[in-house]
Design a protein around this motif. Structure first.
Motif, PDB file in Angstrom:
ATOM      1  N   UNK B  89       0.883  -1.328  -0.132  1.00  0.00           N
ATOM      2  CA  UNK B  89      -0.083   0.390  -0.070  1.00  0.00           C
ATOM      3  C   UNK B  89       0.775   1.256  -0.059  1.00  0.00           C
ATOM      4  N   UNK B  90       1.940   1.065   0.754  1.00  0.00           N
ATOM      5  CA  UNK B  90       2.994   2.210   1.205  1.00  0.00           C
ATOM      6  C   UNK B  90       3.437   2.456  -0.825  1.00  0.00           C
ATOM      7  N   UNK B  91       4.232   1.508  -0.995  1.00  0.00           N
ATOM      8  CA  UNK B  91       4.502   1.728  -2.356  1.00  0.00           C
ATOM      9  C   UNK B  91       3.498   1.908  -3.150  1.00  0.00           C
ATOM     10  N   UNK B  92       2.555   1.689  -3.396  1.00  0.00           N
ATOM     11  CA  UNK B  92       1.491   2.254  -4.150  1.00  0.00           C
ATOM     12  C   UNK B  92       0.990   3.813  -4.238  1.00  0.00           C
ATOM     13  N   UNK B  93       1.138   3.930  -2.927  1.00  0.00           N
ATOM     14  CA  UNK B  93       0.933   5.667  -2.478  1.00  0.00           C
ATOM     15  C   UNK B  93       1.713   6.378  -2.842  1.00  0.00           C
ATOM     16  N   UNK B  94       3.103   5.981  -3.242  1.00  0.00           N
ATOM     17  CA  UNK B  94       4.225   6.502  -3.085  1.00  0.00           C
ATOM     18  C   UNK B  94       4.017   7.016  -4.689  1.00  0.00           C
ATOM     19  N   UNK B  95       3.739   5.980  -5.523  1.00  0.00           N
ATOM     20  CA  UNK B  95       3.400   5.594  -6.870  1.00  0.00           C
ATOM     21  C   UNK B  95       2.816   7.225  -7.599  1.00  0.00           C
ATOM     22  N   UNK B  96       1.400   6.952  -6.692  1.00  0.00           N
ATOM     23  CA  UNK B  96      -0.090   7.720  -7.031  1.00  0.00           C
ATOM     24  C   UNK B  96       0.487   9.264  -6.698  1.00  0.00           C
ATOM     25  N   UNK B  97       1.663   9.412  -5.271  1.00  0.00           N
ATOM     26  CA  UNK B  97       1.699  10.754  -5.333  1.00  0.00           C
ATOM     27  C   UNK B  97       2.734  11.196  -6.399  1.00  0.00           C
ATOM     28  N   UNK B  98       3.407  10.898  -6.760  1.00  0.00           N
ATOM     29  CA  UNK B  98       4.817  10.334  -8.034  1.00  0.00           C
ATOM     30  C   UNK B  98       4.114  11.321  -9.315  1.00  0.00           C
ATOM     31  N   UNK B  99       3.139  10.249  -9.838  1.00  0.00           N
ATOM     32  CA  UNK B  99       2.310  11.078 -10.652  1.00  0.00           C
ATOM     33  C   UNK B  99       1.347  11.981 -10.409  1.00  0.00           C
ATOM     34  N   UNK B 100       0.725  12.180  -8.982  1.00  0.00           N
ATOM     35  CA  UNK B 100       0.393  13.593  -8.941  1.00  0.00           C
ATOM     36  C   UNK B 100       0.713  15.025  -9.678  1.00  0.00           C
ATOM     37  N   UNK B 101       1.476  14.425  -8.664  1.00  0.00           N
ATOM     38  CA  UNK B 101       2.892  15.882  -8.603  1.00  0.00           C
ATOM     39  C   UNK B 101       3.679  16.128  -9.884  1.00  0.00           C
ATOM     40  N   UNK B 164      11.574  16.768   1.237  1.00  0.00           N
ATOM     41  CA  UNK B 164      11.698  16.427  -0.043  1.00  0.00           C
ATOM     42  C   UNK B 164      10.445  17.627  -0.746  1.00  0.00           C
ATOM     43  N   UNK B 165       9.701  18.116   0.427  1.00  0.00           N
ATOM     44  CA  UNK B 165       8.933  19.261   0.584  1.00  0.00           C
ATOM     45  C   UNK B 165       9.861  20.228   0.631  1.00  0.00           C
ATOM     46  N   UNK B 166      10.850  20.322   1.584  1.00  0.00           N
ATOM     47  CA  UNK B 166      11.684  21.157   2.092  1.00  0.00           C
ATOM     48  C   UNK B 166      12.187  22.127   1.280  1.00  0.00           C
ATOM     49  N   UNK B 167      13.561  20.753   0.172  1.00  0.00           N
ATOM     50  CA  UNK B 167      14.088  21.532  -0.020  1.00  0.00           C
ATOM     51  C   UNK B 167      14.248  20.945  -1.857  1.00  0.00           C
ATOM     52  N   UNK B 168      13.294  19.742  -1.985  1.00  0.00           N
ATOM     53  CA  UNK B 168      12.833  20.147  -4.403  1.00  0.00           C
ATOM     54  C   UNK B 168      11.682  19.691  -4.467  1.00  0.00           C
ATOM     55  N   UNK B 169      11.252  20.814  -4.174  1.00  0.00           N
ATOM     56  CA  UNK B 169       9.842  21.060  -4.678  1.00  0.00           C
ATOM     57  C   UNK B 169       9.609  21.569  -5.934  1.00  0.00           C
ATOM     58  N   UNK B 170      11.086  21.835  -6.721  1.00  0.00           N
ATOM     59  CA  UNK B 170      11.393  21.433  -7.861  1.00  0.00           C
ATOM     60  C   UNK B 170      10.904  20.097  -8.653  1.00  0.00           C
ATOM     61  N   UNK B 171      12.104  19.260  -8.107  1.00  0.00           N
ATOM     62  CA  UNK B 171      11.621  17.849  -8.608  1.00  0.00           C
ATOM     63  C   UNK B 171      11.139  17.096  -7.736  1.00  0.00           C
ATOM     64  N   UNK B 172      10.169  16.920  -6.763  1.00  0.00           N
ATOM     65  CA  UNK B 172       9.720  16.731  -6.300  1.00  0.00           C
ATOM     66  C   UNK B 172       9.189  15.042  -6.356  1.00  0.00           C
ATOM     67  N   UNK B 174      10.124  13.358  -9.142  1.00  0.00           N
ATOM     68  CA  UNK B 174      11.222  12.756  -8.932  1.00  0.00           C
ATOM     69  C   UNK B 174      11.552  11.627  -8.498  1.00  0.00           C
ATOM     70  N   UNK B 175      11.909  12.112  -7.169  1.00  0.00           N
ATOM     71  CA  UNK B 175      12.613  11.531  -5.283  1.00  0.00           C
ATOM     72  C   UNK B 175      11.393  11.377  -5.195  1.00  0.00           C
ATOM     73  N   UNK B 176       9.796  11.306  -5.015  1.00  0.00           N
ATOM     74  CA  UNK B 176       8.678  10.771  -5.012  1.00  0.00           C
ATOM     75  C   UNK B 176       8.696   9.358  -5.798  1.00  0.00           C
ATOM     76  N   UNK B 177       8.988   9.170  -7.179  1.00  0.00           N
ATOM     77  CA  UNK B 177       8.849   7.756  -8.333  1.00  0.00           C
ATOM     78  C   UNK B 177      10.683   7.318  -7.593  1.00  0.00           C
ATOM     79  N   UNK B 178      10.967   8.085  -7.309  1.00  0.00           N
ATOM     80  CA  UNK B 178      12.351   6.858  -6.594  1.00  0.00           C
ATOM     81  C   UNK B 178      12.273   6.420  -5.153  1.00  0.00           C
ATOM     82  N   UNK B 179      11.546   6.963  -4.470  1.00  0.00           N
ATOM     83  CA  UNK B 179      10.478   6.510  -3.622  1.00  0.00           C
ATOM     84  C   UNK B 179       9.813   5.058  -4.071  1.00  0.00           C
TER      85      UNK B 179
END
Lengths: 258, 269
Positions: B89-101, B164-172, B174-179
């Motif tokens: 569930x966590x992995x799916x959530x991270x993927x969906x977050x990445x897609x949404x961002x 990611x929220x603090x420092x990588x807002x531009x490439x958020x 990408x960071x979420x996809x890697x998680x």
């Protein structure tokens, strides 16, 4: 009388073992002690797992006493033949090694924890670097995120440079020496390059990826080693069954009148 | 006497259940430890029934031990399934977050969108996260979420999101996809290893139970043969056999321990 002495010895042995176990298991120090690369041997290993010398020495004495009690008991119950002497001496020696073996396991676990923390540390720093942060700054911000002894040491390395003449890279290099970790040494070199004005952002990302791959491979290797070790419980079960059946058969045969 | 004990056991269970239906704190306590409570009662009943049938304490204790071991195994298997489901569930959530961002949403919107399709173990913690976001802010809400899920992977995801929220807002994204990829890889490795070793674990634990059962049965079926076991050396043999079986049980659990993700815990503040 002999039975009472034997029971007393067994209770005493159990008490010694309990004391030794408590000495190793209870965390005597809540805060993580600073490490010193100048120390070596047992003292450096004890510092790595945040133990002082006293509990270790007490554990050694406790297990030595336990071994001596077992030796004396065996000697008094089974007589003083040469074989009994040899077996008792070997037994005593094995007991004396127990604290050393336990300490070795604790050190290995500590190093594995540091490797895992380092992987996460680098990945979190890589996220900040991807957002445009400078390497030392990214690593310092990542160091405050995790909980645990390894993270405390990474934090101490990251921030001691701000309040002393030592640099972040030299602190990391010292940690690398103490933990004997090539990953920490590589990170120290990377930070040193960054401190001297070099651009090593992409290197950090690559190192984080390499660390993840390394961790995954380690997990698989550990799983394979454990699978191979499964022979041991099977052998123990077979021994248990053979002992029980063997004893029952021996009982029956001893009652047969020829 | 034994019938009375069985009756008392069952009556206690009924009384406890009735009281729990009325008294909320007890209901909560039983909810939290329901498996343990049910297992303990069942093992006690099985133990007493065995004693009633055979009138032999060793048989009763052996049967109780076997029953307890089976209950522990069931509990382990169910917690293992729950953990794997939460990880997936966590992995799916991270993927969906990445897609949404990646599609242009900010992190708050993305969390709200991705949590809608979450199911299973992490659905409720995610719902709490979404509700808490406007009131206590992203960082604190994520800390609460990781505490609620209580898995290293959840702590790791929260740490990455905070960072990611603090420092990588531009490439958020990408960071979420890697998680997400990292969690997925971990789950695949974990499942591969688990299926490889499940058979071995089952055999060893099953053999342990068979040996305990044989010993208990021998006391009942062959009392003359086992008479010798009541002597001093007999007790020693029984203790040795018990020690060997327990060691095998312990070692099989140790070697089959699930791969734990990097034992990461998010710092409290």
């Amino acid at each position: 009388m002999e039975a009472v002495v034997f029971a007393a010895l067994v209770i005493l042995s159990a008490a010694f073992a309990a004391v030794a176990a408590v000495l190793f298991v209870v965390p005597w120090r809540r805060e993580t002690a600073p490490l010193d690369a100048a120390t070596s041997g047992i003292q450096s290993e004890l510092a790595l797992v945040n133990l002082s010398l006293l509990p270790y020495l007490l554990g050694l004495v406790a297990f030595g006493a336990l071994g001596a009690i077992c030796t004396a008991t065996t000697w008094s119950r089974f007589g003083g033949s040469l074989w009994i002497a040899v077996i008792s001496t070997v037994g005593l020696g094995l007991f004396l090694f127990i604290p050393r073996i336990v300490l070795g396991q604790m050190v290995r676990r500590e190093k594995a924890d540091m490797e895992a923390a380092l992987g996460t540390f680098q990945r979190l720093a890589a996220v900040a670097v991807a957002g445009g942060a400078e390497i030392s700054f990214a690593l310092r911000t990542a160091a405050v995120v995790g909980e645990g002894r390894s993270w405390q040491r990474l934090r101490a390395a990251a921030y001691s440079g701000l309040y002393s003449s030592r640099t972040f890279s030299s602190e990391l290099a010292e940690l690398g020496e103490i933990y004997n970790s090539s990953q920490l040494r590589n990170l120290a070199n990377l930070v040193a390059i960054s401190e001297s004005g070099g651009l090593s952002q992409s290197s950090l990302e690559r190192m984080a990826e390499a660390q993840t791959q390394h961790s995954n491979q380690e997990l698989l290797a550990l799983a394979e080693r454990n699978t191979a070790k499964m022979v041991l419980p099977v052998a123990l079960l077979f021994s248990a069954f053979a002992t029980f059946v063997g004893f029952a058969v021996f009982q029956v045969l001893s009652e047969v009148q020829l | 006497m034994i019938e009375l004990s069985i009756f008392a056991c069952l009556m206690m269970t009924v009384c406890l259940g009735t009281t729990a239906a009325i008294y909320k704190p007890l209901r909560q306590l039983l909810n939290d430890h329901s498996n343990v409570a049910i297992s303990v009662v069942l093992v006690m009943v099985v133990c007493l029934l065995a004693l009633q049938t055979t009138n032999s304490w060793p048989v009763a204790i052996g049967t109780g031990a076997v029953g307890g071991a089976i209950a522990i195994e069931f509990r382990r298997a169910s917690s293992r399934r729950a953990e794997l489901s939460a990880l997936a569930g966590l992995a799916d959530f991270a993927r969906l977050l990445s897609d949404a961002v990646g599609g242009g949403s900010d992190l708050f919107e993305a969390i709200a969108v991705a949590s809608r399709s979450a199911s299973g173990q992490i659905a409720e913690p995610l719902e709490n996260l979404v509700q808490a976001l406007p009131h206590i802010g992203l960082e604190e809400a994520l800390r609460n979420f990781s505490r609620e899920v209580n898995l290293p992977a959840a702590h790791l995801l929260a740490a990455h999101l905070i960072q990611a929220n603090k420092f990588a807002s531009g490439r958020l994204w990408v960071a979420l996809r890697s998680i997400s990829e990292e969690l997925q890889t971990f789950i695949e490795i974990d499942q591969a290893v688990a299926s490889q070793r499940f058979k071995q674990e089952f055999e060893i634990r099953g053999l342990s139970l068979v040996i305990v059962f044989i010993i208990a049965g021998t006391f009942f079926a062959l009392p003359d043969v086992i008479e010798g076991l009541s002597s001093g050396s007999g007790f020693f043999v029984i203790a040795l056999v018990g020690l060997l079986v327990l060691s095998a049980w312990f070692l099989s659990g140790r070697f089959n321990r699930r791969l734990s993700a990097a034992n990461f815990e998010l710092r409290a503040n």
